[in-house]
Structure formats: C-alpha cells, structure tokens
Design an enzyme around this catalytic site. Sequence first.
Site, PDB file in Angstrom:
ATOM      1  N   HIS A  47       0.861  -1.184   0.000  1.00 20.02           N
ATOM      2  CA  HIS A  47       0.000   0.000   0.000  1.00 20.02           C
ATOM      3  C   HIS A  47       0.898   1.235   0.000  1.00 20.02           C
ATOM      4  O   HIS A  47       1.850   1.315   0.765  1.00 20.02           O
ATOM      5  CB  HIS A  47      -0.906   0.028   1.238  1.00 20.02           C
ATOM      6  CG  HIS A  47      -1.792   1.234   1.264  1.00 20.02           C
ATOM      7  ND1 HIS A  47      -2.998   1.281   0.615  1.00 20.02           N
ATOM      8  CD2 HIS A  47      -1.619   2.451   1.818  1.00 20.02           C
ATOM      9  CE1 HIS A  47      -3.541   2.476   0.783  1.00 20.02           C
ATOM     10  NE2 HIS A  47      -2.730   3.205   1.510  1.00 20.02           N
ATOM     11  N   ARG A  98     -13.474  13.503   7.106  1.00 19.20           N
ATOM     12  CA  ARG A  98     -12.161  14.129   7.329  1.00 19.20           C
ATOM     13  C   ARG A  98     -11.756  14.985   6.137  1.00 19.20           C
ATOM     14  O   ARG A  98     -11.157  16.046   6.286  1.00 19.20           O
ATOM     15  CB  ARG A  98     -11.102  13.049   7.565  1.00 19.20           C
ATOM     16  CG  ARG A  98     -11.244  12.373   8.927  1.00 19.20           C
ATOM     17  CD  ARG A  98     -10.401  11.113   8.987  1.00 19.20           C
ATOM     18  NE  ARG A  98      -9.020  11.361   8.654  1.00 19.20           N
ATOM     19  CZ  ARG A  98      -8.216  10.489   8.045  1.00 19.20           C
ATOM     20  NH1 ARG A  98      -8.651   9.294   7.708  1.00 19.20           N
ATOM     21  NH2 ARG A  98      -6.970  10.798   7.762  1.00 19.20           N
ATOM     22  N   SER A 138      -7.053   4.397   9.332  1.00 19.06           N
ATOM     23  CA  SER A 138      -7.799   4.331   8.077  1.00 19.06           C
ATOM     24  C   SER A 138      -7.161   3.309   7.123  1.00 19.06           C
ATOM     25  O   SER A 138      -7.815   2.397   6.609  1.00 19.06           O
ATOM     26  CB  SER A 138      -7.809   5.734   7.445  1.00 19.06           C
ATOM     27  OG  SER A 138      -8.195   5.687   6.109  1.00 19.06           O
ATOM     28  N   LYS A 178      -8.420  -1.030   6.465  1.00 21.53           N
ATOM     29  CA  LYS A 178      -8.748  -1.617   5.154  1.00 21.53           C
ATOM     30  C   LYS A 178      -7.841  -2.802   4.841  1.00 21.53           C
ATOM     31  O   LYS A 178      -8.291  -3.807   4.296  1.00 21.53           O
ATOM     32  CB  LYS A 178      -8.632  -0.536   4.068  1.00 21.53           C
ATOM     33  CG  LYS A 178      -9.800   0.441   4.111  1.00 21.53           C
ATOM     34  CD  LYS A 178      -9.653   1.570   3.120  1.00 21.53           C
ATOM     35  CE  LYS A 178      -8.598   2.538   3.535  1.00 21.53           C
ATOM     36  NZ  LYS A 178      -8.739   3.904   3.106  1.00 21.53           N
TER      37      LYS A 178
END
Length: 431
Positions: A87, A173, A188, A192
């Site tokens: 990621h 946000r 966050s 995920k």
Amino acid sequence: MSIEPFDVVDLIRTKRDKGVLSTAQINWMVDAYTRGYIADEQMSAMTMAIFLNGMQRDEIRDLTLAMVASGSRLDFSGLGKVTTDKHSTGGVGDKITLPLAPLVASFGVAVPQLSGRGLGHTGGTLDKLESIPGWRASITVDEMMQQLKDVGGVVCAAGSGLAPADGKLYALRDITGTVECIPLIASSIMSKKIAEGTGALVLDVKFGSGAFLKDIELSRELAQVMVRLGEDAGVATRAVLTNMNVPLGLAIGNANEVRESVEVLAGGGPADVVALTVELARHMLDLVGLGDADVEGALQNGQAMDAWRGMITAQGGDVDAALPVARETHTVVAEADGVLVEQHALPFGIAAWRLGAGRARKEDPVDHAAGIDLHAKPGDSVVKGQHLFTMHTNDAARFDRALEALEGGYRIGAAGDDVHTGGPLIAGVVD
Ligand code: URA
C-alpha cells in the site's frame, strides 16, 4: 429502543481535554457512527479533537480494530497460496502497483490489491487501469479468488463492505481539514488492509512535497504506527520510506502511466520507477520467505509481463489495444541553456489534475488521456528550446490553469548549482 451505553458528548469532551478513550467507548463510537446514531457534526468535533490532541497507542489499535469490525473481512486461507500486498500513501506519478503486482505474482504468490480511486493531486490505481479498454475494476469476491488462484495478481475496487466506518469517516475528514493526522491516517489505511485479509504487507510511506506528510520524521512515525498495527493484527508488516519531492518516472496521469508501467514490465522504463518496483517487490517476497527471488531477472525475461497480461485479460482488459490519446497537447521548452535543478512533485501533480487526470469530487469522471509527460529529470543538462514537458488534455481551456500551477514548480540553473531532489529515493526501512 435500546439504551446507548455512552453519551458521545462525554467522549468528545474527554478527547478535547486530552483524556484517553477506553476500548468499549471506541467500539461503541465507531459502531454508533456507522449506523448513523452519532451525527456528522459530532464526529467532526471528535476527529478535530484527535487531530489536535493525538491518540495513545492502545486507542489507535482500538480505533483500527473497531473499523475492521464495522464490515466484512476477506479470508484467503483456502487459496493454497501465501498472500502479500503493498500500500502506498500516495504520490505524483506513483504507478508502482501496476508493474509491482504482476512482478510479485509471477513468483507464484497471491497479490490481492484492493485499491481506491484518486482524490486530489495523487492519482488512483483504478483510474490508471481503467484507461485500458475493457478493463473492469469491480469484480465479485468469487471472481477475485479464482483470479488469485489462476494468475496470482488482482487489482480491483475495494467493495463498500470492507471497513465501511472508514469510508464514512474518511469522507468527513476530507471536508473538515482532519486528513493529515497520524492516528487517523494509520487507522484508516490499516483497517482496510487488515479487513482485506492479506498475510503480509509492505507500506510505501511517502514524504516530501508531493506526499500527505511533507516531513520525513512524521512519515517515519506514521510508518512505525502502521507497522505495529499490522503486527498486532497478525499481518507481517514492513514499511519503506520513500522520497516524493520529485515526480516518479516520466509520466503523470493515467494512460501514460500505464504505458510507462508496461515499459518497466518489458525490462526498460525510467530508473527510479524500476528501482522502487524492485525494492518493494523484494520486501513483499521476503516477508513470505522468498527473499532470494530474482526480481530483476523477472522484469528482463518476460515472466512479469506474462503475469501482467494474465491479470489484465482476466478482468476484461485488452492488453494489445491502443490506449487513449488526448486531442490537445502543449509543450513547454527550456528558456536557456543549463541544468534542470528543480522539479517539484506537488505543482506537477496539481497541474496534471487540472488537465483532467484527477478528480475534485468522488463522482467526477477522469480524462484518461490527460496528464504530463516529462522529457527531463532533475540533474539533466538542457539547451535553450529543448522540450521540458508536454501537457495532454481533451479540453484546451485547461492549459492556463495547469500552467499557473507550474509557476515556480521547475527551474533551470547553471552547471554546478545544487540539484533539489530532497535526498535519495529510498530513505529507510521500518520493521
Ligand atoms: N489513505 C487512506 O486510505 N486513508 C487516509 O487517511 C489517508 C490516505
């Protein structure tokens, strides 16, 4: 009607006054917000209190796990292959997932890449891949499992079932100035990834002008928090700190980034894109016990390209079809002889976005042909009149605003002047 165990105003006051929330309070808060009991204005006050006062390690872990519990979790245990994913916190010209996923999958492991769309100046992987005619981002869980078995790599849209609390919170946000906050970013991203069910995870945490967090020390802290969250949740996690002061590669956009990624898969491509792809692939494979895989060889001998063709074809994409080309182009040339000493990621990211490559609101379409092709990188010598970069768009009215964004975004200096790149591309590893 059931009685709620807490009063949200008490929780907001606790965080406002620098107190610590308990596991039960955080679990309730995330659940109550997801089901609509806590109002957006109350959650806005809470996220601002977190932004200003931070969270302790246990609170960040509780927040992350509560967001995981707000939705479903994928389970790859029946796949018969180890899973490893990457990621990135997002950057300009960051197309690394495109060559990386098939490269790693070509070693027989599964790479389940659930991705998002771009918002703001950092592009989204799905937007880039959707410039390939026929390619579908949305596939079912069954299709995903089959593809992981057959070809190993999948890049697809994360369904709304994974960590729905994060979807709601992230949108809030975004409009309340509370994005750039380590506890909120870490929970966050990691909620995920934990819900996605990968066994191993490499985080590409960016710093510099084109990144969420400009300061390398803040990026290091974010990396440390995320690595701990992953390890605590049983995901083998490592982070690489990478420099986002200068755009990655020569292409910023969508279709042009696909073109550049295919060059890398064919054994060529810009040196920085190749170096980062190889570095991240090594870490992803090392975490699943394949640390001695010949990653560079797989880019040279067609092995990674075969995996790319399999991956794209499985999702309906025509790998041999022409990619979209913009109707309008505008090339900027060097005004003097010298050396390109500055080329800042943020202005180039904003300019590409203004040309149509990115979106301002979630529902906006992107222009897949829009973007910028760089013809020189920092440190390159240039002569007067030489092409520095070319902008592409389907709407010529966009050039002026893009050029405005680029004012001060690049500079030609004299031979011997300092070249401003903000240091090496790879600045460290956190594990
Ligand atoms: N990406 C995310 O998914 N969440 C954040 O908070 C920031 C970047």
